[in-house]
Every structure is written in C-alpha cells, then in structure tokens.
Design a protein around this motif. Sequence first.
Motif, PDB file in Angstrom:
ATOM      1  N   LYS A 147      38.468  30.309  44.336  1.00 54.62           N
ATOM      2  CA  LYS A 147      38.068  30.934  43.076  1.00 54.62           C
ATOM      3  C   LYS A 147      37.077  30.006  42.395  1.00 54.62           C
ATOM      4  CE  LYS A 147      42.104  33.701  41.981  1.00 54.62           C
ATOM      5  NZ  LYS A 147      43.176  34.000  41.023  1.00 54.62           N
ATOM      6  N   LYS A 207      34.064  39.793  34.515  1.00 54.00           N
ATOM      7  CA  LYS A 207      35.394  39.274  34.173  1.00 54.00           C
ATOM      8  C   LYS A 207      36.491  40.292  34.459  1.00 54.00           C
ATOM      9  CE  LYS A 207      34.282  36.307  30.420  1.00 54.00           C
ATOM     10  NZ  LYS A 207      34.178  36.496  28.983  1.00 54.00           N
ATOM     11  N   ASP A 213      40.215  40.573  38.222  1.00 45.52           N
ATOM     12  CA  ASP A 213      41.627  40.903  38.427  1.00 45.52           C
ATOM     13  C   ASP A 213      41.869  41.859  39.585  1.00 45.52           C
ATOM     14  OD1 ASP A 213      42.326  39.401  36.267  1.00 45.52           O
ATOM     15  OD2 ASP A 213      42.239  41.091  34.861  1.00 45.52           O
ATOM     16  N   ARG A 216      42.514  43.326  42.990  1.00 42.24           N
ATOM     17  CA  ARG A 216      42.987  42.764  44.241  1.00 42.24           C
ATOM     18  C   ARG A 216      42.427  43.595  45.397  1.00 42.24           C
ATOM     19  NH1 ARG A 216      47.219  43.539  47.619  1.00 42.24           N
ATOM     20  NH2 ARG A 216      47.735  45.442  46.525  1.00 42.24           N
ATOM     21  N   SER A 248      41.740  38.243  45.490  1.00 43.72           N
ATOM     22  CA  SER A 248      40.859  39.041  44.626  1.00 43.72           C
ATOM     23  C   SER A 248      39.586  39.379  45.396  1.00 43.72           C
ATOM     24  CB  SER A 248      40.512  38.254  43.367  1.00 43.72           C
ATOM     25  OG  SER A 248      39.561  37.249  43.686  1.00 43.72           O
ATOM     26  N   LYS A 306      38.038  50.951  36.992  1.00 43.90           N
ATOM     27  CA  LYS A 306      38.082  49.798  36.096  1.00 43.90           C
ATOM     28  C   LYS A 306      36.972  49.877  35.043  1.00 43.90           C
ATOM     29  CE  LYS A 306      40.262  45.741  35.655  1.00 43.90           C
ATOM     30  NZ  LYS A 306      41.715  45.622  35.550  1.00 43.90           N
ATOM     31  N   TYR A 341      46.418  46.826  39.199  1.00 44.40           N
ATOM     32  CA  TYR A 341      47.443  46.356  38.269  1.00 44.40           C
ATOM     33  C   TYR A 341      48.463  45.409  38.879  1.00 44.40           C
ATOM     34  CZ  TYR A 341      45.359  50.254  35.813  1.00 44.40           C
ATOM     35  OH  TYR A 341      44.457  51.104  35.237  1.00 44.40           O
ATOM     36  N   ASN A 373      48.276  42.434  39.714  1.00 41.77           N
ATOM     37  CA  ASN A 373      48.230  41.053  39.235  1.00 41.77           C
ATOM     38  C   ASN A 373      48.819  40.884  37.844  1.00 41.77           C
ATOM     39  OD1 ASN A 373      47.123  40.277  41.544  1.00 41.77           O
ATOM     40  ND2 ASN A 373      45.067  39.901  40.763  1.00 41.77           N
ATOM     41  N   LYS A 374      49.093  42.057  37.238  1.00 47.43           N
ATOM     42  CA  LYS A 374      49.498  41.949  35.838  1.00 47.43           C
ATOM     43  C   LYS A 374      51.003  41.774  35.711  1.00 47.43           C
ATOM     44  CE  LYS A 374      45.476  43.858  33.789  1.00 47.43           C
ATOM     45  NZ  LYS A 374      44.810  44.977  33.194  1.00 47.43           N
TER      46      LYS A 374
END
Lengths: 356, 146
Positions: free
Chosen positions: B15, B31, B35, B37, B44, B89, B143, B145-146
Amino acid sequence: MNFAGDFDLKEKQILEGHTDRVWNLAWKPASGVDGIPAVLASCSGDKTVRIWEQSPATGSFQCKAVLDETHTRTVRSCAWSPSGKLLATASFDATTAIWEHVGGDYECVSTLEGHENEVKSVSWNASGSLLATCGRDKSVWIWEVLPGNEFDCVSVLQGHTQDVKMVQWHPSMDILFSCSYDNSIKIWAEDGDNDDWHCVQTLDESNSGHTSSVWALSFNSDGDKMVTCSDDLTLKIWGADIMNMQSGDGNAPWLHLCTLSGYHDRTIFSVHWSRDGIIASGAADDAIRLFVENKDGLVDGPTYQLLLKKDKAHNMDVNSVKWSSMENGRLASASDDGTIKIWELVSLPGHDKLPL
Amino acid sequence: MTLGLINANPVVHAKKERVTRTEDLHNDVFKVFLDIRDPEHPYSLEQLSVLSEESITVDEKLGRILITFTPTIQHCSMATVIGLCLREKMKDYVPPHFKVDIKVAPGSHADEESVNKQLNDKERVAAALENPNLRQLVDECLYSNK
C-alpha cells in the motif's frame, strides 16, 4: 410545416414523486381533449408506475395513482393501449403487467410471463389486438390480445444477437420494429400464408445503420419515415415507400435517408417524432434537442436542422421524451434525476407568428 | 461461479504512502476507491495495481470523470464486477451531474470492447445491480472492509 424564427422550450411543471431514475413516459391516448383531462404514465427504477392527471381547473399535473407492489424490480417501459383502456408495463423482473382502470383504481389484470430475464420494452399495435415485448434474452415476443384480458403468445422471434432494447409497432400497419444492443434494427412481418412472423429486414452498419447500441425509434405521423437514436451519438432517418407497403406485397424496404451527427456528445436514449413533424431527442448530456426537416434541400433528399437545444433540461440524463398526441407543442421528459418535466414549445415574441 | 480462482497468484504491491495534496475531486475519488476489495482476493484494487492515481481523470469544468482500470489478467471474468463496483461507489461520492465513464486500460483485456460497452450501458448496469448474485458480489467488494 415551416419553422422559421426562434423557439423556446418553456418549462411548465416539474413532477416529483419517484424515488429513483424515471425511465419511460406514456401519454394516454384520447386524453387531454373534449374535456377529458390529459393523463401521463411514468415508470421508474423505484419499481413503481405513477399516473399523473392534469387538473382542468389549474392546468397542472398531479399524481393520481402509484402502481406498486406488483413489479419487484425496475419498471423499464410503459405503454397505453390505443383505446387508453389498458396500460402495459415491462419490468426487469421478467414480467409484463397489464393494468386496467376500474372504479377509480388501477388493477393489475394480467401478468405476461415468458421472458427469461429483464423485459425492456412493450408496445401495442395500432388496433390494440397485438402486444410486443423484448428483453435481455435477445428475443422479441408477440402476444395476441384475447377477450377477458387473456394474452396468448403467438410468436417468439429470435434474430438479434444481443439484448433487445425497444420494440415499436408501425403506427398504421402490423409491422414490428426492434432495436438492440447488437447495433441493429430489425423489421418483423407476418407471413400471410401460415401466420408466422419473421424478420424481413435488418438495418445495420452494412446499410448505413448505427455503429453502437440502438436505444429507441419513432415514426412520423404518415408512417413513411422513422428516426432511430444510438450510443454512436447519431440520429438516423429512414424512409420507406408506404404505398407499396400498404399494397401488401411486402416489397417496401426501409432505406437510410440521412444521419444527424455532430449534435450530441453522449448517448442518445430517446427520440420522439411529433404529429406536426418535430423530432425531440433526450440524451445523457442532460439536454433536449428539437429537429425539423429543412425544406430547402429536397433535391438530395431530406435534411434536418436543429430547431433548438435545451441545455440542462434536467440535472441528469434525459431518458425519455414524449410529445403529447393531443396538444401540439406539449412535451414530457423523464430523467435520472427522478423528475418528470412538462414543457411547452413556444415561439419567441418579436418574430412572425408561426404555424405551430 | 467458477470453482477455482481465475487468477490464483496475483502480484501484490505494498500500500502506498500518501502524500497529502490539495483536496480536489480527483483525490476524493481515489480515496473512496482505496476501500474496494478485489472480488477474488483479500487485497485492495490498489494493491493489485488494478487502480492507481493515474487511473482517474477528472474534468471539473466539463463535469466528466474517466476511470481506467487494469484487470490482473487478460481474460479476467471479474472485470465487469470490478467495473460495477467502481460505478456503484461513484454514485455515493460524485456530484450527480458528473458523467462517469469506466473503461479497462487499452490492451489489458481480451474482450476490451465488450467489457467497455457493458460498463457504460446504464441499462445493463442497472439490471446487473438488481441481480441478487451480482449485487452480493459487488457488496462484498465494497463493504467487506468496513
């Protein structure tokens, strides 16, 4: 008809209520005349259909009914039967619903099943005896309208190589037109001998057709010209010898007359030819454009000129433009912004009075 | 769904450290993409070099955004899923009047033309996102990763 001078498309009303993009609009036939209030149907990604009626007192449109709890996915297309008695709605849920206005309520009186997945368009023929549907399964279905709200599938037409975006019957003859993601337009006619429907012509790149998805088509009032719109950013005008068509020998091919390019810079989703000869287009650049035939250039065949461009007609893509069949110069548009707008074409003061 | 992984051994990059730059739409868009995936791997899209800051071109004046992503392999059948994720997104983060075009990088996919056509046909995109299986796949990428 001559269109000289300056025109404007005047916004009369915004209709709000849908909670997702509005895909398609349909003016109810024989409404808005003889004291019968004008009625407009709209369908949306919010899975509902809304019925809007003009108040005779104020002239403004109000939502009279929300047709929900029937379709479980996007309602992509809606069409009134020629009598205005029935409304057909095509949905991504693979069904086509038939609605009847009974005692002040819209009731789902029939559900047409058969398409494998998304149904994208529905169209009634001129007499209201046949219905056509098409969808992502690449097929076009023809349904016979029987008494008692029964619908019988009489033909499943294969030929397109990709999903079929729209079906439209010819305004006076039982000839069906379909346009597709495969960039082509196909023309379907019945074989007189054995009631079989088959493709009589394909309009594609090989005969000056479109080079990307064809989203919609519309006929002029005489039915001898057709306009198509595409992701290739052009409108194309096609013509056929209607006398030959009516004589019934089936020998009337549609020929490319001209291409309107350089006007649009994003996908054109909708096109509609008014009774008095104005072509409206709705596109992904949020604008509505109007075109009329240019009478000067008849030697080399018809040419068309931009009458006006309404920038920022909506805040997002314009998905549908529909002229009222009753009131000259009244246009409705539907958008990804979730609204419907009612417009009126007016000639600007300071110019000669025009024969609109 | 396929039984095995389509690309079992993707190249994974570290990263990147972010240098804070002037806040603009380009940075915002990038940005929010950080997030997302990969549909197949617990990495990512940036780590798999599917997306980089150079993948995003913003024309604020014209209100246009072009996103060019690079599928990990030429025959990646997940390319359309990745494209759907990007489109979905964008919906939440980009001003509604912006026009978004999403493409695979030239030469990065065997069916480049057909993938691009699909991802930019909003009717197909809308239908795909109403398909429960595809929807689930997209939601997992967006979602998880959240």
